[in-house]
Scaffold this motif. Sequence first.
Motif, mmCIF file in Angstrom:
data_model
loop_
_atom_site.group_PDB
_atom_site.id
_atom_site.type_symbol
_atom_site.label_atom_id
_atom_site.label_comp_id
_atom_site.label_asym_id
_atom_site.label_seq_id
_atom_site.Cartn_x
_atom_site.Cartn_y
_atom_site.Cartn_z
ATOM 1 N N GLN A 1 0.839 -1.209 0.000
ATOM 2 C CA GLN A 1 0.000 0.000 0.000
ATOM 3 C C GLN A 1 0.870 1.253 0.000
ATOM 4 O OE1 GLN A 1 -3.501 0.276 2.608
ATOM 5 N NE2 GLN A 1 -3.189 -1.883 3.128
ATOM 6 N N MET A 2 1.944 1.215 0.795
ATOM 7 C CA MET A 2 2.840 2.366 0.867
ATOM 8 C C MET A 2 3.502 2.623 -0.474
ATOM 9 S SD MET A 2 3.835 4.660 2.970
ATOM 10 C CE MET A 2 3.743 5.823 1.638
ATOM 11 N N ARG A 3 3.879 1.570 -1.172
ATOM 12 C CA ARG A 3 4.520 1.716 -2.478
ATOM 13 C C ARG A 3 3.588 2.435 -3.465
ATOM 14 N NH1 ARG A 3 8.602 -2.311 -4.454
ATOM 15 N NH2 ARG A 3 9.845 -2.918 -2.638
ATOM 16 N N VAL A 4 2.351 2.007 -3.514
ATOM 17 C CA VAL A 4 1.408 2.628 -4.443
ATOM 18 C C VAL A 4 1.086 4.059 -4.007
ATOM 19 C CG1 VAL A 4 -0.893 2.480 -5.478
ATOM 20 C CG2 VAL A 4 0.435 0.396 -5.105
ATOM 21 N N ALA A 5 0.882 4.245 -2.702
ATOM 22 C CA ALA A 5 0.549 5.577 -2.188
ATOM 23 C C ALA A 5 1.658 6.577 -2.499
ATOM 24 C CB ALA A 5 0.305 5.511 -0.681
ATOM 25 N N PHE A 6 2.899 6.187 -2.240
ATOM 26 C CA PHE A 6 4.013 7.093 -2.503
ATOM 27 C C PHE A 6 4.171 7.338 -4.002
ATOM 28 C CE2 PHE A 6 8.410 8.217 -3.303
ATOM 29 C CZ PHE A 6 8.640 9.192 -2.343
ATOM 30 N N SER A 7 3.985 6.303 -4.788
ATOM 31 C CA SER A 7 4.157 6.428 -6.239
ATOM 32 C C SER A 7 3.170 7.413 -6.847
ATOM 33 C CB SER A 7 4.014 5.052 -6.907
ATOM 34 O OG SER A 7 4.996 4.158 -6.429
ATOM 35 N N VAL A 8 1.912 7.358 -6.407
ATOM 36 C CA VAL A 8 0.919 8.272 -6.968
ATOM 37 C C VAL A 8 1.111 9.679 -6.406
ATOM 38 C CG1 VAL A 8 -0.880 7.710 -5.268
ATOM 39 C CG2 VAL A 8 -1.530 8.622 -7.487
ATOM 40 N N GLU B 1 5.242 9.976 8.796
ATOM 41 C CA GLU B 1 5.978 8.800 9.240
ATOM 42 C C GLU B 1 5.537 7.535 8.529
ATOM 43 O OE1 GLU B 1 9.141 7.829 11.065
ATOM 44 O OE2 GLU B 1 8.257 9.508 12.108
ATOM 45 N N ALA B 2 4.441 7.607 7.755
ATOM 46 C CA ALA B 2 3.916 6.425 7.062
ATOM 47 C C ALA B 2 4.970 5.755 6.203
ATOM 48 C CB ALA B 2 2.712 6.825 6.199
ATOM 49 N N LEU B 3 5.962 6.512 5.708
ATOM 50 C CA LEU B 3 6.982 5.960 4.834
ATOM 51 C C LEU B 3 7.821 4.896 5.541
ATOM 52 C CD1 LEU B 3 7.989 6.369 1.946
ATOM 53 C CD2 LEU B 3 9.648 7.996 2.804
ATOM 54 N N SER B 4 7.809 4.904 6.864
ATOM 55 C CA SER B 4 8.640 3.971 7.624
ATOM 56 C C SER B 4 8.172 2.522 7.486
ATOM 57 C CB SER B 4 8.662 4.357 9.100
ATOM 58 O OG SER B 4 7.360 4.274 9.661
ATOM 59 N N VAL B 5 6.948 2.294 6.989
ATOM 60 C CA VAL B 5 6.473 0.912 6.866
ATOM 61 C C VAL B 5 7.060 0.222 5.657
ATOM 62 C CG1 VAL B 5 4.300 1.498 7.990
ATOM 63 C CG2 VAL B 5 4.405 1.440 5.495
ATOM 64 N N GLY B 6 7.649 0.969 4.732
ATOM 65 C CA GLY B 6 8.213 0.367 3.529
ATOM 66 C C GLY B 6 9.468 -0.436 3.839
ATOM 67 N N ASP B 7 9.821 -1.357 2.932
ATOM 68 C CA ASP B 7 11.050 -2.118 3.106
ATOM 69 C C ASP B 7 12.250 -1.224 2.813
ATOM 70 O OD1 ASP B 7 11.872 -2.619 0.062
ATOM 71 O OD2 ASP B 7 9.713 -2.923 0.257
ATOM 72 N N ALA B 8 13.441 -1.706 3.190
ATOM 73 C CA ALA B 8 14.650 -0.894 3.081
ATOM 74 C C ALA B 8 14.913 -0.461 1.640
ATOM 75 C CB ALA B 8 15.841 -1.668 3.620
ATOM 76 N N TYR B 9 14.694 -1.367 0.688
ATOM 77 C CA TYR B 9 14.931 -1.030 -0.715
ATOM 78 C C TYR B 9 14.034 0.119 -1.165
ATOM 79 C CZ TYR B 9 14.271 -1.334 -5.773
ATOM 80 O OH TYR B 9 14.132 -1.028 -7.109
ATOM 81 N N LYS C 1 14.785 4.062 -2.372
ATOM 82 C CA LYS C 1 14.258 4.539 -3.647
ATOM 83 C C LYS C 1 13.406 5.790 -3.439
ATOM 84 C CE LYS C 1 11.744 2.700 -7.647
ATOM 85 N NZ LYS C 1 11.053 1.505 -8.191
ATOM 86 N N SER C 2 12.600 5.783 -2.398
ATOM 87 C CA SER C 2 11.725 6.920 -2.105
ATOM 88 C C SER C 2 12.529 8.164 -1.741
ATOM 89 C CB SER C 2 10.760 6.574 -0.967
ATOM 90 O OG SER C 2 9.956 5.465 -1.324
#
Length: 406
Positions: free
Chosen positions: A151-158, A171-179, A183-184
Amino acid sequence: MSAVLEVASVGKAFRTYRSELQRVATWFGIPSRPAEEHWALRDVSFAIGRGESVALVGQNGAGKSTLLKLITGTLQPTRGRVAVAGRISAILELGLGFNAEFTGRQNVLHAAGLMGYPQEQILDAMPGIESFAEIGDYFDQPVRTYSSGMQMRVAFSVATAFRPDILIVDEALSVGDAYFQHKSFRRIREFRDQGTTLLIVSHDSSAVQAICDRAILLDAGAVLKDGAPDDVMDYYNALIAERENASVTVQKHESGREQVISGTREAVVESISLVNQRGEPVEFIDVGERVELRITVRCNADIERLVLGYMIKDRLGQPVYGTNTFYTEQSESALGSGERVHYRIAFNANLGVGSYSVSTALVSTETHLVNNYEWRELALTFTVANLSHPTFVGSAWVPPLIEVKR
């Protein structure tokens, strides 16, 4: 530098009324005393210039989320005003209000439409959004099948498909994986370099100090400190460590930075020095040179257990290396008032060229959150120069063995 965001004397109160009729009456300007009133923000003021990168930090309940909602227009201030010049793109909550039954692609159309972009422009950007998210076939599956990271990947991408005037990342970005985090942050840096104003909420001091020009510390709904990221984060860490009978003091260090010292002072660093192999105090050392950190601690009260921790930081205040005597199994026990403990910490300074500082912590366990006797930033500063090694760049001296064949 012209301001793209101005928050002027803003206050936000959340009120509970005895009846719905009383609430409705307030909409028409009819005075009605609330049954309960909680002020989440009081008299908050600051301005952010075009292209500036600012971190918003503070403990849970400090008012950060409420302030971001006022800035994005989700809430209206009770007092004061918020002025925004330009288009805002914000990631405040995981999923940006995604519909769990819609696919990722459908949610992108919906979310970008709410952001004000026409459908034709969204469709043109869709391949890039899908590529950046990197969730494969899941992009056309219902969001209810997604993990929080997806969900975070799609949310950040859009949210970052189109470069905004102001980008707000919670702080929501912290749920993403390290890779994906790397990238973000690379995209965030690109936006910053292209002139986007950044407002980032994070507890990660390394990220704050690497990306931001400035930091604002919120505490109990008010601006407690506004300044250089390293100074603000030092003060914030001291604030977290503060306990009953503890205090926080700020003084000007000879380096020009603010030195933060906190704790109960039941134990204090009486002296600290960096010496070379001849036992001489030094401020300038060679890359890889063998040196020794000598610290004397004085107890001002009876202490059941004492742990010394130290952290070497670079010029931006980012941690390079740290440990403590709890981890090395060298804690001292049953110390009396007036007693002194002497520490000698020898190491090879395998550091890159630059200036460094040493922070110290005197605690009873592995963390300063239990008994914080003293937390001292900028306890010592020193400079590393490359006097005897081949030229290299970076913050660490990791000499390679390079083999070349033709």
